[in-house]
Design a protein around this motif. Structure first.
Motif, PDB file in Angstrom:
ATOM      1  N   GLY A 125      62.423  32.354  71.136  1.00  0.00           N
ATOM      2  CA  GLY A 125      62.792  32.911  69.747  1.00  0.00           C
ATOM      3  C   GLY A 125      63.367  31.746  68.927  1.00  0.00           C
ATOM      4  N   THR A 126      64.070  30.993  69.450  1.00  0.00           N
ATOM      5  CA  THR A 126      64.957  30.046  68.674  1.00  0.00           C
ATOM      6  C   THR A 126      63.834  28.860  68.023  1.00  0.00           C
ATOM      7  OG1 THR A 126      67.001  30.159  69.670  1.00  0.00           O
ATOM      8  CG2 THR A 126      66.433  28.104  68.395  1.00  0.00           C
ATOM      9  N   TYR A 127      62.852  28.649  68.772  1.00  0.00           N
ATOM     10  CA  TYR A 127      62.150  27.385  68.702  1.00  0.00           C
ATOM     11  C   TYR A 127      61.125  28.278  67.442  1.00  0.00           C
ATOM     12  CZ  TYR A 127      57.378  25.051  68.866  1.00  0.00           C
ATOM     13  OH  TYR A 127      56.443  24.340  68.516  1.00  0.00           O
ATOM     14  N   TYR A 128      60.407  29.352  67.772  1.00  0.00           N
ATOM     15  CA  TYR A 128      59.515  29.863  66.733  1.00  0.00           C
ATOM     16  C   TYR A 128      60.516  29.957  65.380  1.00  0.00           C
ATOM     17  CZ  TYR A 128      56.164  30.538  70.286  1.00  0.00           C
ATOM     18  OH  TYR A 128      55.187  30.360  71.401  1.00  0.00           O
ATOM     19  N   PHE A 129      61.756  30.538  65.451  1.00  0.00           N
ATOM     20  CA  PHE A 129      62.485  30.734  64.313  1.00  0.00           C
ATOM     21  C   PHE A 129      62.636  29.480  63.330  1.00  0.00           C
ATOM     22  CE2 PHE A 129      66.661  30.784  62.162  1.00  0.00           C
ATOM     23  CZ  PHE A 129      66.635  31.563  61.270  1.00  0.00           C
ATOM     24  N   LEU A 130      62.859  28.662  64.055  1.00  0.00           N
ATOM     25  CA  LEU A 130      63.183  27.094  63.594  1.00  0.00           C
ATOM     26  C   LEU A 130      61.813  26.440  62.844  1.00  0.00           C
ATOM     27  CD1 LEU A 130      65.609  25.424  65.974  1.00  0.00           C
ATOM     28  CD2 LEU A 130      66.421  26.531  63.683  1.00  0.00           C
ATOM     29  N   ASN A 131      60.807  26.768  63.555  1.00  0.00           N
ATOM     30  CA  ASN A 131      59.579  26.389  63.042  1.00  0.00           C
ATOM     31  C   ASN A 131      59.241  26.931  62.011  1.00  0.00           C
ATOM     32  OD1 ASN A 131      57.251  24.696  63.640  1.00  0.00           O
ATOM     33  ND2 ASN A 131      56.248  26.252  64.661  1.00  0.00           N
ATOM     34  N   LEU A 132      59.384  28.494  61.686  1.00  0.00           N
ATOM     35  CA  LEU A 132      59.257  29.127  60.574  1.00  0.00           C
ATOM     36  C   LEU A 132      60.102  28.559  59.434  1.00  0.00           C
ATOM     37  CD1 LEU A 132      57.889  31.497  58.859  1.00  0.00           C
ATOM     38  CD2 LEU A 132      59.381  32.994  59.989  1.00  0.00           C
ATOM     39  N   LEU A 133      61.361  28.657  59.686  1.00  0.00           N
ATOM     40  CA  LEU A 133      62.355  28.073  59.050  1.00  0.00           C
ATOM     41  C   LEU A 133      62.052  26.637  58.261  1.00  0.00           C
ATOM     42  CD1 LEU A 133      65.132  28.916  57.558  1.00  0.00           C
ATOM     43  CD2 LEU A 133      66.182  27.520  59.489  1.00  0.00           C
ATOM     44  N   PHE A 134      61.592  25.664  59.149  1.00  0.00           N
ATOM     45  CA  PHE A 134      61.063  24.374  58.512  1.00  0.00           C
ATOM     46  C   PHE A 134      60.300  24.715  57.517  1.00  0.00           C
ATOM     47  CE2 PHE A 134      57.975  20.776  58.551  1.00  0.00           C
ATOM     48  CZ  PHE A 134      59.001  19.845  58.171  1.00  0.00           C
ATOM     49  N   TRP A 135      59.057  25.423  57.412  1.00  0.00           N
ATOM     50  CA  TRP A 135      58.075  25.581  56.406  1.00  0.00           C
ATOM     51  C   TRP A 135      58.715  26.064  55.278  1.00  0.00           C
ATOM     52  CZ3 TRP A 135      54.173  22.283  56.861  1.00  0.00           C
ATOM     53  CH2 TRP A 135      53.790  21.924  57.930  1.00  0.00           C
ATOM     54  N   ILE A 136      59.447  26.863  55.555  1.00  0.00           N
ATOM     55  CA  ILE A 136      60.116  27.829  54.288  1.00  0.00           C
ATOM     56  C   ILE A 136      60.990  26.922  53.587  1.00  0.00           C
ATOM     57  CG2 ILE A 136      61.617  29.736  53.639  1.00  0.00           C
ATOM     58  CD1 ILE A 136      60.646  31.273  56.136  1.00  0.00           C
ATOM     59  N   VAL A 137      61.829  26.395  54.177  1.00  0.00           N
ATOM     60  CA  VAL A 137      62.643  25.289  53.639  1.00  0.00           C
ATOM     61  C   VAL A 137      62.049  24.111  53.117  1.00  0.00           C
ATOM     62  CG1 VAL A 137      64.543  23.559  54.029  1.00  0.00           C
ATOM     63  CG2 VAL A 137      64.748  25.696  55.143  1.00  0.00           C
ATOM     64  N   ALA A 138      60.865  23.443  53.703  1.00  0.00           N
ATOM     65  CA  ALA A 138      60.188  22.315  53.051  1.00  0.00           C
ATOM     66  C   ALA A 138      59.502  23.007  51.718  1.00  0.00           C
ATOM     67  CB  ALA A 138      59.040  22.049  54.190  1.00  0.00           C
ATOM     68  N   PHE A 154      48.148  21.285  60.208  1.00  0.00           N
ATOM     69  CA  PHE A 154      47.291  22.429  59.474  1.00  0.00           C
ATOM     70  C   PHE A 154      47.337  23.539  60.558  1.00  0.00           C
ATOM     71  CE2 PHE A 154      43.416  24.818  58.951  1.00  0.00           C
ATOM     72  CZ  PHE A 154      43.745  25.472  57.864  1.00  0.00           C
ATOM     73  N   LEU A 155      46.934  23.213  61.982  1.00  0.00           N
ATOM     74  CA  LEU A 155      46.983  24.345  62.879  1.00  0.00           C
ATOM     75  C   LEU A 155      48.173  24.919  63.068  1.00  0.00           C
ATOM     76  CD1 LEU A 155      44.441  22.873  65.202  1.00  0.00           C
ATOM     77  CD2 LEU A 155      43.943  24.814  63.678  1.00  0.00           C
ATOM     78  N   ASP A 156      49.260  24.112  63.196  1.00  0.00           N
ATOM     79  CA  ASP A 156      50.622  24.503  63.167  1.00  0.00           C
ATOM     80  C   ASP A 156      51.132  25.235  62.263  1.00  0.00           C
ATOM     81  OD1 ASP A 156      53.209  24.253  65.124  1.00  0.00           O
ATOM     82  OD2 ASP A 156      53.754  23.642  63.078  1.00  0.00           O
ATOM     83  N   LEU A 157      50.878  25.101  60.857  1.00  0.00           N
ATOM     84  CA  LEU A 157      51.382  25.881  59.769  1.00  0.00           C
ATOM     85  C   LEU A 157      50.508  27.279  59.753  1.00  0.00           C
ATOM     86  CD1 LEU A 157      52.640  26.246  56.903  1.00  0.00           C
ATOM     87  CD2 LEU A 157      50.979  24.836  56.115  1.00  0.00           C
ATOM     88  N   PHE A 158      49.278  27.275  60.107  1.00  0.00           N
ATOM     89  CA  PHE A 158      48.548  28.489  60.157  1.00  0.00           C
ATOM     90  C   PHE A 158      49.062  29.284  61.095  1.00  0.00           C
ATOM     91  CE2 PHE A 158      44.782  31.194  60.090  1.00  0.00           C
ATOM     92  CZ  PHE A 158      44.397  31.203  58.790  1.00  0.00           C
ATOM     93  N   LEU A 159      49.385  28.622  62.413  1.00  0.00           N
ATOM     94  CA  LEU A 159      49.720  29.630  63.500  1.00  0.00           C
ATOM     95  C   LEU A 159      51.087  30.369  63.335  1.00  0.00           C
ATOM     96  CD1 LEU A 159      49.109  30.438  66.332  1.00  0.00           C
ATOM     97  CD2 LEU A 159      50.285  28.472  67.274  1.00  0.00           C
ATOM     98  N   VAL A 160      52.024  29.537  62.687  1.00  0.00           N
ATOM     99  CA  VAL A 160      53.328  30.118  62.272  1.00  0.00           C
ATOM    100  C   VAL A 160      53.260  31.292  61.666  1.00  0.00           C
ATOM    101  CG1 VAL A 160      55.328  29.887  61.078  1.00  0.00           C
ATOM    102  CG2 VAL A 160      54.508  27.976  62.367  1.00  0.00           C
ATOM    103  N   PHE A 161      52.194  31.507  60.666  1.00  0.00           N
ATOM    104  CA  PHE A 161      52.161  32.716  59.863  1.00  0.00           C
ATOM    105  C   PHE A 161      51.629  33.740  60.641  1.00  0.00           C
ATOM    106  CE2 PHE A 161      53.668  29.515  56.783  1.00  0.00           C
ATOM    107  CZ  PHE A 161      54.559  30.054  56.165  1.00  0.00           C
TER     108      PHE A 161
END
Length: 335
Positions: A252-265, A310-317
């Protein structure tokens, strides 16, 4: 050359199939052709409505190593794959068991030998890699990237002594381990999880082995529509809430931080000098290409490497959408 155990312990290959007549026609010959001297194939017909049972019977008539378990719908376990698998496991005569799906093709005729060769007296559970066949299009690339990322995680955690899941497309364990953990009883009513929930419960740092030789992969057909893949991922994600607390926290921490990175970016481009977020994002991409790219090469997914960010960003959402959807809908049944 891949190291193959010279002990050649007897092994039972167990395949549960529901309405898989065409896949069985194609794949049973590949399983029979495995270069291993001592194995049986347990084919489980899980209340199919097509010609699955007839195809099984045709092959069994010509091959003594094939045993058939014909499962009829049971009111208490309606549509439950774990019930069918339990009957197949009880039928297996060998202590070591290898599991795959009806649509899975082995990468080579050494697949069974390599997976079986990973067993030792201490190692009672073997995690393999179940890949998806390559095809054109974004959906296929995204499915293979998500599969790659999942494998990187469960192999990496297992390698550091924290095994938490495996995939039923390519998974092996002993009957001793199965019965010591009371089979699937702790999650028998959950539609999915015959693979990851069992591994999460039974795997330890001492009893788990990894087998990621390219000749030990399996390849199966990915979903062809976004809707069918979304439904499949909803089912898979729904089992994660039953993982051990430590595993749930880390994942859960991994996916949360991944999502948070893109939002903050994205926000940083608005509130900061564009050069600062650009440098940070570029650094992340570099690290990702080095780490995930190396794994992609190892797992023969090289053509995904140029598109990793690109795939990482798409997968997060996509994952966020699945999480939201799962929180407001009931679990789906195994098909």
């Amino acid at each position: 050359m891949d190291p193959i155990s010279s002990e050649n312990h007897a092994i039972s290959l167990i395949v549960c199939a529901k309405n898989e007549a065409e896949n069985l026609k194609n794949n049973i010959p590949l399983w029979l052709a495995q270069a291993y001297p001592n194995f049986e194939i347990i084919l489980i017909n899980d209340a199919s409505s097509d010609d699955t049972l007839e195809i099984m019977e045709q092959f069994a008539a010509e091959n003594d190593c094939i045993q058939i378990v014909n499962v009829k719908n049971n009111e208490a376990f309606w549509g439950n794959k774990k019930y069918a698998l339990t009957l197949g496991i009880k039928r297996a005569k060998n202590k070591r068991m290898l599991f795959t799906d009806a649509d899975c093709k082995p990468a080579s005729n050494n697949w069974l030998a390599l997976m079986a060769g990973s067993f030792t007296e201490e190692k009672e559970l073997v995690l393999g890699y179940g890949a998806y066949e390559k095809a054109p299009g974004l959906l296929n690339s995204l499915i293979r990237y998500e599969t790659l990322l999942t494998a990187v995680q469960y192999f990496s955690y297992a390698k550091v002594g924290m095994p938490y899941m495996g995939v039923g497309r390519n998974l092996a364990y002993t009957s001793n381990l199965y019965y010591a953990n009371n089979g699937f009883m702790s999650h028998i009513k959950i539609p999915s999880g015959d693979d990851d929930l069992f591994v999460n419960e039974a795997a330890t740092s001492k009893n788990t082995a990894l087998c990621y030789s390219e000749n030990a992969f399996t390849y199966s057909l990915p979903k062809k529509t976004w809707k069918s893949w979304f439904i499949q991922k909803k089912r898979h994600v729904s089992t994660a809430k039953l993982y051990k607390p430590t595993h749930k926290f880390l994942l859960g921490t991994y996916y949360f931080l991944n999502l948070l990175f893109w939002i903050v970016a994205a926000a940083s481009f608005v509130f900061l000098d564009w050069k600062i977020p650009a440098i940070l994002i570029s650094f992340r991409f570099l690290v990702q290409w080095i780490t995930i790219g190396k794994a992609a090469s190892k797992l023969k997914e090289n053509n995904l490497i140029p598109f990793l960010p690109f795939l990482d960003l798409f997968l997060v959402f996509i994952q966020m959408s699945i999480f939201i959807s799962n929180s407001v809908s009931k679990q789906t049944k195994w098909n």
